[in-house]
Design an enzyme around this catalytic site. Sequence first.
Site, short mmCIF file in Angstrom:
data_model
loop_
_atom_site.label_atom_id
_atom_site.label_comp_id
_atom_site.label_asym_id
_atom_site.label_seq_id
_atom_site.Cartn_x
_atom_site.Cartn_y
_atom_site.Cartn_z
N ALA A 97 0.80 -1.22 0.00
CA ALA A 97 0.00 0.00 0.00
C ALA A 97 0.84 1.28 0.00
O ALA A 97 0.44 2.29 -0.58
CB ALA A 97 -0.94 0.00 1.21
N PRO A 102 -6.00 6.28 -0.84
CA PRO A 102 -6.07 5.99 0.60
C PRO A 102 -5.44 4.65 0.92
O PRO A 102 -5.46 3.73 0.11
CB PRO A 102 -7.59 5.96 0.88
CG PRO A 102 -8.23 6.61 -0.28
CD PRO A 102 -7.31 6.46 -1.45
N ASP A 103 -4.87 4.55 2.12
CA ASP A 103 -4.22 3.31 2.55
C ASP A 103 -5.28 2.27 2.88
O ASP A 103 -6.05 2.42 3.81
CB ASP A 103 -3.36 3.59 3.78
CG ASP A 103 -2.56 2.36 4.20
OD1 ASP A 103 -2.68 1.31 3.53
OD2 ASP A 103 -1.84 2.46 5.19
N PHE A 104 -5.34 1.23 2.10
CA PHE A 104 -6.27 0.15 2.41
C PHE A 104 -5.66 -1.13 1.91
O PHE A 104 -4.75 -1.12 1.08
CB PHE A 104 -7.64 0.39 1.79
CG PHE A 104 -7.75 0.05 0.33
CD1 PHE A 104 -8.63 -0.90 -0.12
CD2 PHE A 104 -6.95 0.71 -0.59
CE1 PHE A 104 -8.72 -1.18 -1.46
CE2 PHE A 104 -7.03 0.42 -1.93
CZ PHE A 104 -7.92 -0.53 -2.37
N ARG A 105 -6.09 -2.25 2.42
CA ARG A 105 -5.38 -3.48 2.12
C ARG A 105 -6.18 -4.43 1.25
O ARG A 105 -5.90 -5.62 1.22
CB ARG A 105 -4.95 -4.17 3.40
CG ARG A 105 -3.95 -3.34 4.18
CD ARG A 105 -3.21 -4.20 5.18
NE ARG A 105 -2.28 -3.40 5.95
CZ ARG A 105 -2.44 -3.16 7.23
NH1 ARG A 105 -3.45 -3.65 7.88
NH2 ARG A 105 -1.56 -2.41 7.88
N GLN A 164 0.83 -6.43 -3.82
CA GLN A 164 -0.38 -6.70 -3.06
C GLN A 164 -1.47 -5.70 -3.43
O GLN A 164 -2.61 -5.84 -3.00
CB GLN A 164 -0.10 -6.58 -1.56
CG GLN A 164 0.92 -7.56 -1.01
CD GLN A 164 1.28 -7.25 0.42
OE1 GLN A 164 1.92 -6.24 0.71
NE2 GLN A 164 0.87 -8.11 1.34
N ASN A 165 -1.10 -4.66 -4.17
CA ASN A 165 -2.04 -3.58 -4.47
C ASN A 165 -3.00 -3.99 -5.59
O ASN A 165 -2.66 -4.77 -6.46
CB ASN A 165 -1.29 -2.31 -4.86
CG ASN A 165 -0.40 -1.82 -3.73
OD1 ASN A 165 -0.68 -2.10 -2.57
ND2 ASN A 165 0.64 -1.09 -4.07
N ILE A 166 -4.18 -3.40 -5.56
CA ILE A 166 -5.21 -3.76 -6.54
C ILE A 166 -5.58 -2.57 -7.41
O ILE A 166 -6.65 -2.54 -8.01
CB ILE A 166 -6.46 -4.30 -5.84
CG1 ILE A 166 -6.93 -3.35 -4.74
CG2 ILE A 166 -6.20 -5.68 -5.25
CD1 ILE A 166 -8.40 -3.18 -4.70
N ASP A 167 -4.69 -1.58 -7.46
CA ASP A 167 -5.00 -0.38 -8.25
C ASP A 167 -4.49 -0.46 -9.68
O ASP A 167 -4.77 0.42 -10.49
CB ASP A 167 -4.46 0.87 -7.55
CG ASP A 167 -3.02 0.70 -7.10
OD1 ASP A 167 -2.21 0.15 -7.88
OD2 ASP A 167 -2.70 1.11 -5.97
N HIS A 194 -3.31 -10.10 -5.24
CA HIS A 194 -4.70 -9.91 -4.80
C HIS A 194 -5.59 -9.51 -5.98
O HIS A 194 -6.66 -8.94 -5.79
CB HIS A 194 -4.79 -8.85 -3.69
CG HIS A 194 -4.12 -9.29 -2.42
ND1 HIS A 194 -3.67 -8.41 -1.46
CD2 HIS A 194 -3.81 -10.53 -1.95
CE1 HIS A 194 -3.12 -9.08 -0.46
NE2 HIS A 194 -3.20 -10.37 -0.74
N CYS A 212 -21.09 -13.74 -19.30
CA CYS A 212 -20.59 -14.48 -20.46
C CYS A 212 -19.06 -14.58 -20.49
O CYS A 212 -18.50 -15.27 -21.34
CB CYS A 212 -21.09 -13.85 -21.77
SG CYS A 212 -20.26 -12.33 -22.22
N ASN A 266 10.08 0.47 4.25
CA ASN A 266 8.69 0.58 4.70
C ASN A 266 8.65 1.44 5.95
O ASN A 266 9.51 1.32 6.82
CB ASN A 266 8.12 -0.81 5.02
CG ASN A 266 6.65 -0.73 5.42
OD1 ASN A 266 5.83 -0.26 4.64
ND2 ASN A 266 6.32 -1.16 6.63
N LEU A 322 10.31 5.93 1.08
CA LEU A 322 10.03 5.45 -0.28
C LEU A 322 10.36 6.51 -1.33
O LEU A 322 10.78 6.17 -2.44
CB LEU A 322 8.56 5.04 -0.41
CG LEU A 322 8.20 3.71 0.26
CD1 LEU A 322 6.69 3.54 0.32
CD2 LEU A 322 8.83 2.54 -0.48
ZN LIG Z 1 -21.49 -10.67 -21.18
#
Ligand SMILES: [Zn+2]
Length: 248
Positions: free
Chosen positions: A23, A32-35, A100-103, A118, A129, A218, A235
Amino acid sequence: MGRMKALMEAIAGARRPAFFTGAGVSTLCGIPDFRGPDGVYRDPDAARMFEIDLFDDDPSFFYRHADALVYGGGSIEPGPVHRALVALQRAGMCAGVVTQNIDGLHERAGSSPVFAVHGSPAIHHCRSCGDAKTFDEIVAMRGGVPGAVPRCRICGGVYKPDITFFGEALPEDAFRGAAALCAEADLVVVLGSSLVVQPAASLPLATLRAGGRLAIVNRGETPLDRFAFFRGDDLAAFAEAAEALAAR
Ligand SMILES: [Zn+2]
């Protein structure tokens, strides 16, 4: 930047340096910091955005909350660490990124390969479909309308990002790729992760087990600090030093 010199020398001297991000690298971009699905988001309402049952009942709930975290009307851009890893890659000093980030910001910055353990919004699939669309295609379909739900033109179904929601299995391919990258790396550099969300957080151990070295940048302690030959917390300083190393 003096302290960063030891880390930069290690990266320059490594045969296959790998990078593991959390994060902290995204908060530098104002996210925003979220996991994600395995963590706790401070806003209890927003924490529910990753529940798969809720998504199927009311996908607009996810898309309303995801605007600030993922889509940002297309305005969330890669930050200094994302850009620095691309610069290292071009200089032959980054074998791959585990995040680990999902952005989806490493992918958008141009890093490759990226193992998003993740999941990632780089690709969206129709829940009905299975049709696939890229992040940019979804942003275009939503037209910058807050909370807009992208719908499939083939079947009318709803597109969901390939982010791992609560109630879904972790992406096996990404995990396998991440484990292989870490095991083959002679150096793994952890950036902006507290290494507490399992099982992802144990991936750097694969490098150590194979005889490689661990560095951690970190803000705050991690459970693997005692195994690290380098321990930093800045960082922005890392990004600056890495850009300079790549340009050298
Ligand atoms: Zn579809």
